[in-house]
Each structure stands twice: as structure tokens, then as C-alpha cells.
Design a protein around this motif. Structure first.
Motif, PDB file in Angstrom:
ATOM      1  N   SER A 222       0.819  -1.218   0.000  1.00 33.93           N
ATOM      2  CA  SER A 222       0.000   0.000   0.000  1.00 33.93           C
ATOM      3  C   SER A 222       0.848   1.262   0.000  1.00 33.93           C
ATOM      4  N   GLY A 223       2.113   1.157   0.457  1.00 36.72           N
ATOM      5  CA  GLY A 223       2.951   2.345   0.559  1.00 36.72           C
ATOM      6  C   GLY A 223       2.378   3.355   1.523  1.00 36.72           C
ATOM      7  N   ARG A 224       1.815   2.871   2.632  1.00 38.27           N
ATOM      8  CA  ARG A 224       1.145   3.756   3.596  1.00 38.27           C
ATOM      9  C   ARG A 224       1.518   3.290   5.002  1.00 38.27           C
TER      10      ARG A 224
ATOM     11  N   SER B 284       1.679   8.555   3.116  1.00 39.01           N
ATOM     12  CA  SER B 284       1.418   7.761   1.919  1.00 39.01           C
ATOM     13  C   SER B 284       2.233   8.319   0.764  1.00 39.01           C
ATOM     14  N   ARG B 285       2.315   7.532  -0.295  1.00 36.69           N
ATOM     15  CA  ARG B 285       3.123   7.909  -1.454  1.00 36.69           C
ATOM     16  C   ARG B 285       2.242   8.596  -2.487  1.00 36.69           C
ATOM     17  N   PRO B 286       2.528   9.868  -2.802  1.00 37.68           N
ATOM     18  CA  PRO B 286       1.739  10.532  -3.846  1.00 37.68           C
ATOM     19  C   PRO B 286       1.862   9.777  -5.165  1.00 37.68           C
TER      20      PRO B 286
ATOM     21  N   GLU C 241      -0.299  12.877   5.439  1.00 44.12           N
ATOM     22  CA  GLU C 241      -1.597  13.232   4.880  1.00 44.12           C
ATOM     23  C   GLU C 241      -2.231  14.408   5.610  1.00 44.12           C
ATOM     24  N   SER C 242      -1.702  14.765   6.785  1.00 43.04           N
ATOM     25  CA  SER C 242      -2.162  15.941   7.512  1.00 43.04           C
ATOM     26  C   SER C 242      -1.052  16.378   8.441  1.00 43.04           C
TER      27      SER C 242
ATOM     28  N   ARG D 115      10.305   9.706   4.658  1.00 41.69           N
ATOM     29  CA  ARG D 115      10.465  10.712   3.606  1.00 41.69           C
ATOM     30  C   ARG D 115      11.390  10.206   2.498  1.00 41.69           C
ATOM     31  N   GLU D 116      12.438   9.471   2.874  1.00 47.83           N
ATOM     32  CA  GLU D 116      13.341   8.915   1.873  1.00 47.83           C
ATOM     33  C   GLU D 116      12.636   7.921   0.958  1.00 47.83           C
ATOM     34  N   LEU D 117      11.595   7.267   1.471  1.00 47.98           N
ATOM     35  CA  LEU D 117      10.827   6.323   0.653  1.00 47.98           C
ATOM     36  C   LEU D 117       9.840   7.023  -0.267  1.00 47.98           C
ATOM     37  N   GLY D 118       9.778   8.340  -0.177  1.00 47.03           N
ATOM     38  CA  GLY D 118       8.869   9.091  -1.038  1.00 47.03           C
ATOM     39  C   GLY D 118       7.493   9.295  -0.443  1.00 47.03           C
TER      40      GLY D 118
END
Length: 352
Positions: free
Chosen positions: A282-284, A338-340, A329-330, A322-325
């Protein structure tokens, strides 16, 4: 076992004065190692640590490497464990120059705001003091904290120089007819520099090697990893002989340095791979839960920073997200990250 103020003699003109680890529960500040060196008639102090006891150890080391008739005090970066005794420059009784990084001036003037900003980024595992209060509590350990003296200037007031060492090219500043080289690195925090002492072959990494992932809000992971690789190459080429840093109470030599730095880079890639696995398909992730699992992964990989504790692990975890991109979300400290998703096409403009 070393004690605050112990020293390692590198040669007759160079001493590494040893600091101590952080122990918040005992009211003990961490104190960064400092280099004391003489080149010609110039005393060179690289960082000044903190506490009156460390100040006395610096004075003793300065007498040990003498005689000298002028002084140069170099600050590698603005964290309190490195700058507490900077006003020592005013007490040496000789003409003195003191330089600090311009990009660290704000945190040196207002360290409470800098550390509160750091703590605002993390989700505490249990209720605790507000970030501003936590920052004040931490900084209360660092006494006296005197980051400036009468002669303090910024490196950036001098013309930037291109500095070549072996096959590598740096930018920075030279002093004492090139015997002292201050090289910009800016990974551990925004203004960080490292110092090369030409005559004794010492490369002082200060805090760029504190761990495989920088903890502070102004850390730059790419710059940390780039400088570790560059310094390893200096040792492979024989352009540096001895490695010292801010928080490892030892002096490393030759091939041992290359292995040590390669190990830090390997840890960085292994830790990022583990972090990627923790975010799943999910990248979350929520920072609180992620931090606990991240700390476990770091322990399993044998990863630790200069002052391993839950606070710095939490700071590292946020930087790793942050390094993972991923992005929060708030503004809530434990809001999901999460990953944009990249957009293939911009939306069509409205008609008319």
C-alpha cells in the motif's frame, strides 16, 4: 572504558579529546569529541564540546601541543554538544579567529526552536511533554552553552575555494597556508563541515558518520552517503591516514576506515530496504506503528547511531519515511503517510 576529557595522542602536535554519550535519564549531556592540533605557531581547535570539565580538558590539551602564538577555532556544525565552549576563543590570550557555518546560525541563536521543530515531527509512543517543553528539557542539560565569542565569523564571509585532494574535488576553505582544510558536507545538518589536517593526515568526520540515516529535520541523506563514499576514497588513495569523528571514542586507521565507512553505507541500504518492506504494497504507514517496527528492524540489522535511544530512532524513522517518497496526509504527528501517485496527464482545462 573512557571518561569525559580523556585524550588520545595522535602525534606530538595533535590530540583527540574525548567526550561522552547522552544519558537523559541521568541528566548527562552528550559531549562531542574535539581535535586539538598545532600547525606552525597556530593552535587549531575543531569543536569545543560542552561542560566546564570538557573546557578544562581542552585547555590542558592545548598546553600539551604547544607552543603557539595564535589560534583558529573551527565549528563543524551548530548542535549544542559541539559549541558549548565556543567562547573559549576569547580566553586564549592570543590573536584568534573563530568560524561557524552560516546555515547553522539560526539554530545556534535559538536552539530551543530548532529542537522543538525536530520533536514536532515525531509521534511519541506514549503521552509526554509538548515539543517545546521537551526541547527545553533536553537543552537544559547543555550548560554552559556559549556558541559565540567576540571574534566569531561565518565561513561564508571568506571566498569559497575549490579544494582538490587526490582525485576528489571539494569546495570549502583553507587555513594556515593550506595545512587546515574545511570541506563542506552539509548532510548531518544544514551547515555541517568536515576538517582535513594535512600534516598529520587526520580527517575529522564530526557527525557525518553518526549512523546510516540522519535524524534531524535539516539532515540530507544523499549528502551523508556521498561524503561517506568520498572520504572512503580519500583513504583508499592514501590521501588521509587517520579518521576521527564526533562521537566514536577511537582513532581509525587506513584500511579499517574504508571497511567502517563501507559498513555504514551497507547499513543505509539495508535499513531502507527494511523500511520499504514495513510500508507494504500500500505504501502507507502511521509513524507511531512504523517507528516501533523500524526500531526492531534496526536492532536486527545491528544498526545504531552515535546516541542510540528511542528519541533519535523516532527522528530517524520520520526521515526514512520521507526517503521512501512518502508524505504526511495531515499535520497531525501520527497522521498516515502515503506515497503521492504520479499523474500521467494534467487534467484538461475547463471549457471557455
Amino acid at each position: 572504558m573512557t571518561a569525559l576529557g580523556d585524550s588520545i595522542g595522535i602525534d606530538g602536535a595533535t590530540v583527540l579529546v574525548l567526550g561522552q554519550e547522552l544519558a537523559v535519564e541521568r541528566g548527562q549531556p552528550d559531549v562531542a569529541n574535539a581535535l586539538v592540533h598545532r600547525t606552525g605557531d597556530t593552535l587549531v581547535l575543531v569543536d569545543t564540546g560542552v561542560t566546564d570539565a570538557f573546557r578544562a580538558a581542552l585547555r590542558e590539551a592545548a598546553d600539551r601541543v604547544g607552543p603557539w602564538s595564535r589560534a583558529l577555532v573551527l565549528t563543524t556544525h551548530g548542535h549544542p554538544d559541539h559549541i558549548g565552549n565556543n567562547d573559549l576563543a576569547d580566553e586564549l590570550g592570543v590573536p584568534v579567529e573563530h568560524f561557524v557555518p552560516a546555515r547553522d546560525l539560526d539554530q545556534m541563536r535559538d536552539p530551543a526552536a530548532y529542537w522543538a521543530r525536530a520533536f514536532e515531527r515525531i509521534a511519541a509512543p506514549e503521552p509526554g511533554p509538548a515539543p517545546a517543553e521537551a526541547a527545553e528539557q533536553l537543552l537544559s542539560l547543555f550548560r554552559p552553552l556559549r556558541p559565540f565569542g567576540a571574534t566569531t565569523r561565518t565561513y561564508e564571509e571568506r571566498p569559497l575555494e575549490r579544494i582538490r585532494i587526490g582525485s576528489l574535488r571539494f569546495t570549502g576553505w583553507t587555513f594556515a597556508d593550506g595545512a587546515v582544510r574545511v570541506l563542506r558536507s552539509q548532510g548531518h545538518c544544514a551547515g555541517h563541515v568536515i576538517v582535513h589536517l594535512r600534516d598529520c593526515g587526520v580527517l575529522h568526520l564530526s557527525d557525518e558518520g553518526n549512523g546510516p540515516c540522519g535524524a534531524m529535520a535539516d539532515a540530507d541523506q544523499l549528502k551523508i552517503q556521498t561524503v561517506l563514499g568520498a572520504v572512503a576514497l580519500l583513504f583508499e588513495e592514501g590521501r588521509a591516514a587517520l579518521l576521527t569523528d564526533g562521537h566514536t571514542f577511537t582513532v581509525r586507521r587506513g584500511a579499517e576506515v574504508v571497511s567502517y565507512l563501507d559498513g555504514l553505507l551497507e547499513q543505509a541500504t539495508a535499513l531502507q530496504e527494511a523500511a520499504l518492506g514495513l510500508t507494504g504494497e500500500s505504501g502507507r504507514a502511521r509513524p507511531g506503528a512504523f517507528t516501533a517496527r523500524y526500531a526492531q528492524s534496526a536492532a536486527e540489522l545491528g544498526v545504531s547511531g552515535a546516541n542510540p535511544n528511542a528519541m533519535f530512532t523516532a527522528l530517524m524513522a520520520v526521515n526514512q519515511l520521507r526517503e521512501l517518497g512518502l508524505r504526511p496526509e495531515s499535520g497531525d504527528p501520527d497522521a498516515p503517510w502515503s506515497r503521492p501517485r504520479p499523474r500521467l496527464h494534467d487534467p484538461a482545462p475547463p471549457d471557455g
